[in-house]
Design a protein around this motif. Sequence first.
Motif, mmCIF file in Angstrom:
data_model
loop_
_atom_site.group_PDB
_atom_site.id
_atom_site.type_symbol
_atom_site.label_atom_id
_atom_site.label_comp_id
_atom_site.label_asym_id
_atom_site.label_seq_id
_atom_site.Cartn_x
_atom_site.Cartn_y
_atom_site.Cartn_z
ATOM 1 N N MET A 1 0.809 -1.190 0.000
ATOM 2 C CA MET A 1 0.000 0.000 0.000
ATOM 3 C C MET A 1 0.868 1.277 0.000
ATOM 4 N N GLU A 2 1.996 1.212 0.671
ATOM 5 C CA GLU A 2 2.888 2.374 0.738
ATOM 6 C C GLU A 2 3.465 2.706 -0.641
ATOM 7 N N ILE A 3 3.826 1.692 -1.407
ATOM 8 C CA ILE A 3 4.383 1.919 -2.737
ATOM 9 C C ILE A 3 3.332 2.545 -3.637
ATOM 10 N N THR A 4 2.099 2.131 -3.520
ATOM 11 C CA THR A 4 1.018 2.699 -4.323
ATOM 12 C C THR A 4 0.841 4.178 -4.006
ATOM 13 N N LYS A 5 0.951 4.546 -2.730
ATOM 14 C CA LYS A 5 0.831 5.957 -2.343
ATOM 15 C C LYS A 5 1.983 6.777 -2.929
ATOM 16 N N LEU A 6 3.183 6.250 -2.892
ATOM 17 C CA LEU A 6 4.348 6.975 -3.433
ATOM 18 C C LEU A 6 4.247 7.149 -4.951
ATOM 19 N N VAL A 7 3.845 6.095 -5.671
ATOM 20 C CA VAL A 7 3.691 6.182 -7.125
ATOM 21 C C VAL A 7 2.573 7.151 -7.464
ATOM 22 N N GLY A 8 1.487 7.139 -6.720
ATOM 23 C CA GLY A 8 0.376 8.061 -6.947
ATOM 24 C C GLY A 8 0.786 9.508 -6.703
ATOM 25 N N ALA A 9 1.578 9.744 -5.642
ATOM 26 C CA ALA A 9 2.063 11.101 -5.352
ATOM 27 C C ALA A 9 2.997 11.588 -6.462
ATOM 28 N N PHE A 10 3.857 10.675 -6.942
ATOM 29 C CA PHE A 10 4.785 11.033 -8.012
ATOM 30 C C PHE A 10 4.028 11.361 -9.303
ATOM 31 N N CYS A 11 3.076 10.539 -9.679
ATOM 32 C CA CYS A 11 2.277 10.778 -10.893
ATOM 33 C C CYS A 11 1.437 12.044 -10.758
ATOM 34 N N GLY A 12 0.893 12.292 -9.591
ATOM 35 C CA GLY A 12 0.116 13.512 -9.361
ATOM 36 C C GLY A 12 0.987 14.755 -9.466
ATOM 37 N N SER A 13 2.216 14.677 -8.948
ATOM 38 C CA SER A 13 3.158 15.803 -9.040
ATOM 39 C C SER A 13 3.518 16.073 -10.498
ATOM 40 N N LEU A 14 3.742 15.007 -11.277
ATOM 41 C CA LEU A 14 4.044 15.175 -12.702
ATOM 42 C C LEU A 14 2.872 15.816 -13.444
ATOM 43 N N LEU A 15 1.651 15.408 -13.106
ATOM 44 C CA LEU A 15 0.464 15.969 -13.739
ATOM 45 C C LEU A 15 0.342 17.458 -13.423
ATOM 46 N N VAL A 16 0.575 17.848 -12.188
ATOM 47 C CA VAL A 16 0.529 19.271 -11.799
ATOM 48 C C VAL A 16 1.616 20.046 -12.525
ATOM 49 N N LEU A 17 2.821 19.478 -12.603
ATOM 50 C CA LEU A 17 3.928 20.138 -13.301
ATOM 51 C C LEU A 17 3.609 20.338 -14.776
ATOM 52 N N LEU A 18 3.066 19.327 -15.437
ATOM 53 C CA LEU A 18 2.703 19.443 -16.848
ATOM 54 C C LEU A 18 1.605 20.485 -17.066
ATOM 55 N N LEU A 19 0.613 20.532 -16.193
ATOM 56 C CA LEU A 19 -0.457 21.530 -16.314
ATOM 57 C C LEU A 19 0.081 22.950 -16.098
ATOM 58 N N LEU A 20 0.962 23.117 -15.104
ATOM 59 C CA LEU A 20 1.566 24.438 -14.867
ATOM 60 C C LEU A 20 2.390 24.890 -16.077
ATOM 61 N N ASN A 21 3.142 23.964 -16.655
ATOM 62 C CA ASN A 21 3.942 24.270 -17.826
ATOM 63 C C ASN A 21 3.050 24.673 -18.999
ATOM 64 N N PHE A 22 1.955 23.939 -19.212
ATOM 65 C CA PHE A 22 1.036 24.251 -20.304
ATOM 66 C C PHE A 22 0.434 25.648 -20.144
ATOM 67 N N PHE A 23 -0.094 25.960 -18.956
ATOM 68 C CA PHE A 23 -0.728 27.265 -18.746
ATOM 69 C C PHE A 23 0.288 28.414 -18.734
ATOM 70 N N ALA A 24 1.472 28.156 -18.216
ATOM 71 C CA ALA A 24 2.518 29.190 -18.244
ATOM 72 C C ALA A 24 2.915 29.493 -19.693
ATOM 73 N N GLY A 25 2.966 28.449 -20.526
ATOM 74 C CA GLY A 25 3.278 28.657 -21.942
ATOM 75 C C GLY A 25 2.210 29.453 -22.659
ATOM 76 N N GLU A 26 0.964 29.292 -22.263
ATOM 77 C CA GLU A 26 -0.125 30.066 -22.857
ATOM 78 C C GLU A 26 -0.085 31.528 -22.411
ATOM 79 N N ILE A 27 0.282 31.754 -21.177
ATOM 80 C CA ILE A 27 0.335 33.127 -20.652
ATOM 81 C C ILE A 27 1.579 33.855 -21.156
ATOM 82 N N PHE A 28 2.733 33.200 -21.081
ATOM 83 C CA PHE A 28 4.013 33.795 -21.482
ATOM 84 C C PHE A 28 4.509 33.101 -22.739
ATOM 85 N N ASN A 29 3.974 33.492 -23.879
ATOM 86 C CA ASN A 29 4.322 32.865 -25.142
ATOM 87 C C ASN A 29 5.678 33.393 -25.613
#
Length: 165
Positions: A1-29
């Motif tokens: 169960m602990e490994i699942t939580k760590l993988v989920g946290a890592f994937c969630g962090s990557l998703l947030v990073l990708l979304l921030l990058n996408f919106f920052a690129g739209e704002i600061f072209n």
Amino acid sequence: MEITKLVGAFCGSLLVLLLLNFFAGEIFNTHSEEVAYVINVPEAGAGEGGGEAQPEVDVAALVAAADPAKGEGVFKKCAACHKIDGSNAVGPHLENVVGRPVGSVDGFSYSDGMKGHGGDWTPENLFHFLQKPSAFVPGTKMSFAGLPKPEDRANVIAYLESLEK
């Protein structure tokens, strides 16, 4: 169960990073072909003060009021290449230069620009030449940047004139 939580946290962090990058690129072209800002830079030789025209200087009056003793101090910049004893160095000797024809010292190899310039070294010509040699005589071999202060140029000319007496 602990490994699942760590993988989920890592994937969630990557998703947030990708979304921030996408919106920052739209704002600061930064990849657009359009120029967002244009900064006007004065052309070389346009003078100081943002390209404003330099006021006309009365060279004769400035040289008449100049101090040869101060000119001797400023001349030390020139003495690295020029002598005043009648012998040539890196540059031609400057003994009796005021009134002498441009490019006329025997035994000195002048650049084509200097040879073809013509005229005499009047105080006015020296004044403008000393401001920026490469601008006054295009093609000159003299690599000196020049004397930007009109008082320094007038003092050097007064010093060179005083050597002739």
